[in-house]
Write a protein that holds these residues in place. Structure first.
Motif, PDB file in Angstrom:
ATOM      1  N   SER A  27      98.198  40.011  33.303  1.00 16.89           N
ATOM      2  CA  SER A  27      98.735  41.210  33.337  1.00 16.89           C
ATOM      3  C   SER A  27      99.017  41.607  31.428  1.00 16.89           C
ATOM      4  O   SER A  27      98.369  43.154  30.862  1.00 16.89           O
ATOM      5  N   LEU A  28      98.395  40.411  30.720  1.00 15.25           N
ATOM      6  CA  LEU A  28      98.566  41.111  28.764  1.00 15.25           C
ATOM      7  C   LEU A  28      97.244  40.854  28.433  1.00 15.25           C
ATOM      8  O   LEU A  28      97.368  40.961  26.934  1.00 15.25           O
ATOM      9  N   GLU A  29      96.278  39.647  28.925  1.00 18.12           N
ATOM     10  CA  GLU A  29      95.799  38.655  27.719  1.00 18.12           C
ATOM     11  C   GLU A  29      94.084  38.705  28.909  1.00 18.12           C
ATOM     12  O   GLU A  29      94.353  39.131  30.214  1.00 18.12           O
ATOM     13  N   THR A  30      93.055  38.499  28.631  1.00 17.53           N
ATOM     14  CA  THR A  30      91.983  38.296  29.038  1.00 17.53           C
ATOM     15  C   THR A  30      91.516  37.511  27.701  1.00 17.53           C
ATOM     16  O   THR A  30      91.532  36.848  26.961  1.00 17.53           O
ATOM     17  N   ASP A  31      90.041  36.970  28.858  1.00 15.93           N
ATOM     18  CA  ASP A  31      89.195  35.793  27.571  1.00 15.93           C
ATOM     19  C   ASP A  31      88.215  36.393  27.166  1.00 15.93           C
ATOM     20  O   ASP A  31      87.840  37.623  28.017  1.00 15.93           O
ATOM     21  N   CYS A  32      87.656  35.780  26.147  1.00 20.74           N
ATOM     22  CA  CYS A  32      85.820  35.603  26.319  1.00 20.74           C
ATOM     23  C   CYS A  32      85.339  35.997  27.450  1.00 20.74           C
ATOM     24  O   CYS A  32      84.629  37.341  27.231  1.00 20.74           O
ATOM     25  N   TRP A  33      85.160  34.954  27.824  1.00 19.98           N
ATOM     26  CA  TRP A  33      84.553  34.586  29.358  1.00 19.98           C
ATOM     27  C   TRP A  33      84.511  35.831  29.712  1.00 19.98           C
ATOM     28  O   TRP A  33      83.579  36.541  30.652  1.00 19.98           O
ATOM     29  N   ASP A  34      85.949  36.338  30.198  1.00 19.14           N
ATOM     30  CA  ASP A  34      85.791  37.181  30.821  1.00 19.14           C
ATOM     31  C   ASP A  34      85.398  38.662  30.672  1.00 19.14           C
ATOM     32  O   ASP A  34      84.600  39.642  31.221  1.00 19.14           O
ATOM     33  N   VAL A  35      84.864  38.818  29.482  1.00 14.40           N
ATOM     34  CA  VAL A  35      85.165  40.166  28.306  1.00 14.40           C
ATOM     35  C   VAL A  35      82.936  40.475  28.475  1.00 14.40           C
ATOM     36  O   VAL A  35      82.861  41.252  29.533  1.00 14.40           O
ATOM     37  N   GLN A  36      83.196  38.975  27.937  1.00  9.04           N
ATOM     38  CA  GLN A  36      81.441  38.576  28.259  1.00  9.04           C
ATOM     39  C   GLN A  36      80.915  38.941  29.608  1.00  9.04           C
ATOM     40  O   GLN A  36      79.905  39.683  29.918  1.00  9.04           O
ATOM     41  N   GLU A  37      81.047  38.792  30.573  1.00 12.85           N
ATOM     42  CA  GLU A  37      81.004  38.717  32.212  1.00 12.85           C
ATOM     43  C   GLU A  37      81.079  40.285  32.623  1.00 12.85           C
ATOM     44  O   GLU A  37      79.882  40.314  33.094  1.00 12.85           O
ATOM     45  N   SER A  38      81.995  40.591  32.317  1.00 10.08           N
ATOM     46  CA  SER A  38      82.441  41.843  32.382  1.00 10.08           C
ATOM     47  C   SER A  38      81.152  43.272  32.182  1.00 10.08           C
ATOM     48  O   SER A  38      80.872  43.992  32.683  1.00 10.08           O
ATOM     49  N   LEU A  39      81.341  43.070  30.627  1.00  8.16           N
ATOM     50  CA  LEU A  39      80.447  43.713  30.140  1.00  8.16           C
ATOM     51  C   LEU A  39      78.631  43.523  30.817  1.00  8.16           C
ATOM     52  O   LEU A  39      78.523  44.884  30.589  1.00  8.16           O
ATOM     53  N   LYS A  40      78.425  42.808  31.394  1.00 14.44           N
ATOM     54  CA  LYS A  40      77.243  42.504  31.901  1.00 14.44           C
ATOM     55  C   LYS A  40      77.341  43.499  32.929  1.00 14.44           C
ATOM     56  O   LYS A  40      76.261  43.936  34.016  1.00 14.44           O
ATOM     57  N   GLY A  41      78.203  43.874  33.603  1.00 15.83           N
ATOM     58  CA  GLY A  41      78.083  44.368  35.071  1.00 15.83           C
ATOM     59  C   GLY A  41      78.221  45.926  34.762  1.00 15.83           C
ATOM     60  O   GLY A  41      78.366  47.201  33.517  1.00 15.83           O
ATOM     61  N   ALA A  42      78.325  46.774  35.907  1.00 20.21           N
ATOM     62  CA  ALA A  42      78.214  48.300  35.270  1.00 20.21           C
ATOM     63  C   ALA A  42      79.960  49.209  35.431  1.00 20.21           C
ATOM     64  O   ALA A  42      80.091  49.952  35.392  1.00 20.21           O
ATOM     65  N   LYS A 114      94.908  45.196  26.874  1.00 16.21           N
ATOM     66  CA  LYS A 114      94.992  43.710  27.325  1.00 16.21           C
ATOM     67  C   LYS A 114      94.562  43.328  25.321  1.00 16.21           C
ATOM     68  O   LYS A 114      93.444  43.904  25.114  1.00 16.21           O
ATOM     69  N   LEU A 115      94.724  41.929  25.579  1.00 13.06           N
ATOM     70  CA  LEU A 115      94.401  41.637  24.603  1.00 13.06           C
ATOM     71  C   LEU A 115      93.631  40.581  24.822  1.00 13.06           C
ATOM     72  O   LEU A 115      93.737  39.709  25.664  1.00 13.06           O
ATOM     73  N   MET A 116      92.199  40.170  24.060  1.00 10.22           N
ATOM     74  CA  MET A 116      91.263  38.846  24.443  1.00 10.22           C
ATOM     75  C   MET A 116      91.349  38.121  24.041  1.00 10.22           C
ATOM     76  O   MET A 116      91.963  37.797  22.052  1.00 10.22           O
ATOM     77  N   ILE A 117      92.039  36.959  23.856  1.00 11.29           N
ATOM     78  CA  ILE A 117      92.184  35.898  22.979  1.00 11.29           C
ATOM     79  C   ILE A 117      91.324  35.230  22.307  1.00 11.29           C
ATOM     80  O   ILE A 117      90.223  35.140  22.698  1.00 11.29           O
ATOM     81  N   GLY A 118      91.477  34.455  21.588  1.00 13.51           N
ATOM     82  CA  GLY A 118      90.871  33.874  20.498  1.00 13.51           C
ATOM     83  C   GLY A 118      89.773  34.870  20.059  1.00 13.51           C
ATOM     84  O   GLY A 118      89.459  34.743  19.068  1.00 13.51           O
ATOM     85  N   GLY A 119      89.254  35.697  19.628  1.00 12.73           N
ATOM     86  CA  GLY A 119      89.006  37.136  19.215  1.00 12.73           C
ATOM     87  C   GLY A 119      87.564  36.631  19.072  1.00 12.73           C
ATOM     88  O   GLY A 119      87.434  35.718  19.652  1.00 12.73           O
ATOM     89  N   MET A 120      87.005  36.762  18.027  1.00  9.37           N
ATOM     90  CA  MET A 120      85.751  36.685  17.162  1.00  9.37           C
ATOM     91  C   MET A 120      85.576  35.487  17.271  1.00  9.37           C
ATOM     92  O   MET A 120      84.663  34.100  17.609  1.00  9.37           O
ATOM     93  N   THR A 121      86.625  34.939  16.408  1.00  9.11           N
ATOM     94  CA  THR A 121      86.680  32.989  16.617  1.00  9.11           C
ATOM     95  C   THR A 121      86.707  32.269  18.255  1.00  9.11           C
ATOM     96  O   THR A 121      85.377  32.415  18.511  1.00  9.11           O
ATOM     97  N   GLY A 122      87.232  32.809  19.358  1.00  6.08           N
ATOM     98  CA  GLY A 122      87.069  32.499  20.855  1.00  6.08           C
ATOM     99  C   GLY A 122      85.670  32.501  20.850  1.00  6.08           C
ATOM    100  O   GLY A 122      84.731  31.894  21.709  1.00  6.08           O
TER     101      GLY A 122
END
Length: 137
Positions: A27-42, A114-122
């Motif tokens: 509920s507080l975090e998400t990860d790079c993959w989930d963000v990237q996949e979500s950005l593909k959608g509308a 939510k915090l995207m864990i890993g940031g730009m490094t991730g």
């Protein structure tokens, strides 16, 4: 009888406590993959904020991210978005606490975050596209 390993020396939490713990983390975090996949959608159900300084943002950021350094997150600035807008924040990576600072500011302003864990490094470790320049891309 052999002594337990360092892993098993402290017993695992009961399953119901583990479920509560991991649900709270998600509920507080998400990860790079989930963000990237979500950005593909509308769906457009969150705003991605790169909370690093402008030079770091221009050097490379996640596509679609808006640059808003954590020190510039104010009530007045956040009026640009409707109440209830979910923000996902990131900074340079695990060695940087800028995203934590941004998340704290947003939470204190009553904004879902939510915090995207890993940031730009991730993001880079996953091999995802990076945009340069000052536009969200």
């Amino acid at each position: 009888m052999p002594s337990p390993s360092l892993v098993a020396e402290i017993p695992a939490a009961p399953s119901h406590l583990a479920a509560e713990h991991f649900a709270r983390r998600l509920s507080l975090e998400t990860d790079c993959w989930d963000v990237q996949e979500s950005l593909k959608g509308a769906a457009g159900d969150f705003v991605l904020l790169d909370v690093r300084g402008p030079a770091a943002y221009a050097a490379g950021h996640a596509p679609g991210a808006i640059n808003l350094p954590h020190g510039k997150i104010t009530a007045r600035r956040m009026e640009a978005w409707e109440e209830g807008t979910l923000f996902v924040v990131y900074c340079a990576g695990p060695h940087c606490n800028g995203a934590d600072r941004a998340a704290l500011r947003l939470a204190r302003l009553g904004r879902p975050v939510k915090l995207m864990i890993g940031g730009m490094t991730g993001w880079a470790d996953e091999g995802f596209a990076v945009v340069t320049g000052n536009d969200a891309g």
